[in-house]
Scaffold this motif. Structure first.
Motif, mmCIF file in Angstrom:
data_model
loop_
_atom_site.group_PDB
_atom_site.id
_atom_site.type_symbol
_atom_site.label_atom_id
_atom_site.label_comp_id
_atom_site.label_asym_id
_atom_site.label_seq_id
_atom_site.Cartn_x
_atom_site.Cartn_y
_atom_site.Cartn_z
ATOM 1 N N LYS B 3 0.840 -1.178 0.000
ATOM 2 C CA LYS B 3 0.000 0.000 0.000
ATOM 3 C C LYS B 3 0.876 1.228 0.000
ATOM 4 N N THR B 4 0.382 2.292 -0.600
ATOM 5 C CA THR B 4 1.109 3.557 -0.636
ATOM 6 C C THR B 4 0.311 4.637 0.042
ATOM 7 N N THR B 5 1.015 5.641 0.540
ATOM 8 C CA THR B 5 0.392 6.799 1.182
ATOM 9 C C THR B 5 0.940 8.053 0.544
ATOM 10 N N GLN B 6 0.025 8.914 0.080
ATOM 11 C CA GLN B 6 0.407 10.173 -0.553
ATOM 12 C C GLN B 6 -0.413 11.307 0.041
ATOM 13 N N PRO B 7 0.168 12.519 0.061
ATOM 14 C CA PRO B 7 -0.651 13.655 0.505
ATOM 15 C C PRO B 7 -1.769 13.889 -0.499
ATOM 16 N N CYS B 22 5.883 9.918 -1.519
ATOM 17 C CA CYS B 22 5.079 8.700 -1.436
ATOM 18 C C CYS B 22 5.719 7.777 -0.395
ATOM 19 N N ASN B 23 4.910 7.290 0.515
ATOM 20 C CA ASN B 23 5.374 6.301 1.490
ATOM 21 C C ASN B 23 4.896 4.917 1.088
ATOM 22 N N HIS B 24 5.810 3.966 1.112
ATOM 23 C CA HIS B 24 5.470 2.560 0.806
ATOM 24 C C HIS B 24 6.295 1.679 1.737
ATOM 25 N N SER B 25 5.997 1.778 3.030
ATOM 26 C CA SER B 25 6.836 1.153 4.053
ATOM 27 C C SER B 25 6.791 -0.365 4.026
ATOM 28 N N THR B 26 5.785 -0.958 3.400
ATOM 29 C CA THR B 26 5.682 -2.423 3.372
ATOM 30 C C THR B 26 6.105 -3.013 2.029
ATOM 31 N N ILE B 27 6.832 -2.241 1.247
ATOM 32 C CA ILE B 27 7.240 -2.699 -0.081
ATOM 33 C C ILE B 27 8.121 -3.942 0.023
ATOM 34 N N SER B 28 7.922 -4.878 -0.894
ATOM 35 C CA SER B 28 8.721 -6.098 -0.913
ATOM 36 C C SER B 28 9.923 -5.920 -1.828
ATOM 37 N N ARG B 68 14.087 1.959 0.782
ATOM 38 C CA ARG B 68 12.980 1.775 -0.185
ATOM 39 C C ARG B 68 11.602 1.973 0.432
ATOM 40 N N LYS B 69 11.535 2.565 1.592
ATOM 41 C CA LYS B 69 10.236 2.739 2.227
ATOM 42 C C LYS B 69 9.535 4.008 1.782
ATOM 43 N N SER B 70 10.212 4.836 1.036
ATOM 44 C CA SER B 70 9.558 6.034 0.509
ATOM 45 C C SER B 70 10.267 6.475 -0.763
ATOM 46 N N SER B 71 9.575 7.320 -1.508
ATOM 47 C CA SER B 71 10.149 7.841 -2.737
ATOM 48 C C SER B 71 9.586 9.227 -3.004
ATOM 49 N N THR B 72 10.243 9.940 -3.908
ATOM 50 C CA THR B 72 9.799 11.279 -4.293
ATOM 51 C C THR B 72 9.860 11.407 -5.800
ATOM 52 N N LEU B 73 8.772 11.853 -6.365
ATOM 53 C CA LEU B 73 8.739 12.179 -7.791
ATOM 54 C C LEU B 73 9.043 13.658 -7.928
ATOM 55 N N ILE B 74 9.976 13.984 -8.810
ATOM 56 C CA ILE B 74 10.363 15.381 -8.991
ATOM 57 C C ILE B 74 10.068 15.798 -10.432
ATOM 58 N N LEU B 75 9.240 16.826 -10.564
ATOM 59 C CA LEU B 75 9.053 17.492 -11.853
ATOM 60 C C LEU B 75 9.913 18.741 -11.793
#
Lengths: 116, 111
Positions: B3-7, B22-28, B68-75
């Protein structure tokens, strides 16, 4: 990339009727997907359609309500049967990208359905 | 799929960089991070994806933390045409490619 068209782009239907949505792809693809996007909501997968086999439906979606055809590798239809106002949504088809595309999906423009 | 969490929403001035978390703390270990966006009245559009290394293409950059528990997309230079809902999705390749969309982040780019 794949170019996807859908027909109709929008429709207004009466409750109790059925609507068939067409999805055409400009190249042969193995897997096609149908999604629903209810007003103000995110996308939800309805089913996966492979050519030559029965569609696989996600939890909460059944074949009697959303029958799907996949007669060849470039075309699929989704029928919304016995419609009610709760079926008012945007229906989108998508296809998986070509091999080595890391499972990127390409989406059609959607069909906006309003049920009165 | 994890699951992911975004503002729910963010604003960005045109010409500035838009950083979408984006938070994805349970990523495999075998799950990739994908980003799609949906401009109003259109179907979703693929932006970028990554496994653990940072990635860049003509549209955006993707920064994934070491755990790998979070990521950021940058435009890097947002324009008005970047106004859209941005979806962060984790998915393992080799599956049936079923995309599980969360609620996404509605990015509003302003003058």
């Amino acid at each position: 990339s794949a170019v996807i068209s859908q027909k109709p782009s929008r429709d207004i239907c009466q409750r109790g009727t059925s609507l068939t949505i067409q999805c055409q792809v400009d190249s042969q693809v193995t897997m096609m997907f149908w999604y629903r996007q209810q007003p103000g909501q995110s996308l939800t997968l309805i089913a996966t359609a492979n050519q030559g086999s029965e569609a696989t439906y996600e939890s909460g979606f059944v074949i009697d309500k959303f029958p799907i055809s996949r007669p060849n590798l470039t075309f699929s239809t989704l029928t919304v049967s016995n419609m009610s106002p709760e079926d008012s949504s945007i229906y989108l088809c998508s296809v998986e990208g070509q091999p080595n595309s890391y499972n990127e999906q390409f989406f059609g423009p959607g069909t906006r359905l309003t049920v009165l | 799929d994890a699951k992911t969490t975004q503002p729910p929403s963010m604003d960005c001035a045109e010409g500035r960089a838009a950083n979408l978390p984006c938070n994805h703390s349970t990523i495999s270990g075998n799950e990739y991070v994908y980003w799609y966006r949906q401009i109003h009245s259109q179907g979703p559009q693929y932006i970028i994806h990554g496994l653990k290394n940072n990635e860049t293409n003509e549209m955006a950059s993707l920064i994934i933390t070491e755990d790998r528990k979070s990521s950021t997309l940058i435009l890097p230079h947002a324009t008005l045409r970047d106004t859209a809902v941005y979806y962060c999705i984790v998915q393992s390749t080799g599956t049936a490619s079923k995309l599980t969309f969360g609620t996404g982040t509605r990015l509003q780019v302003t003058l």
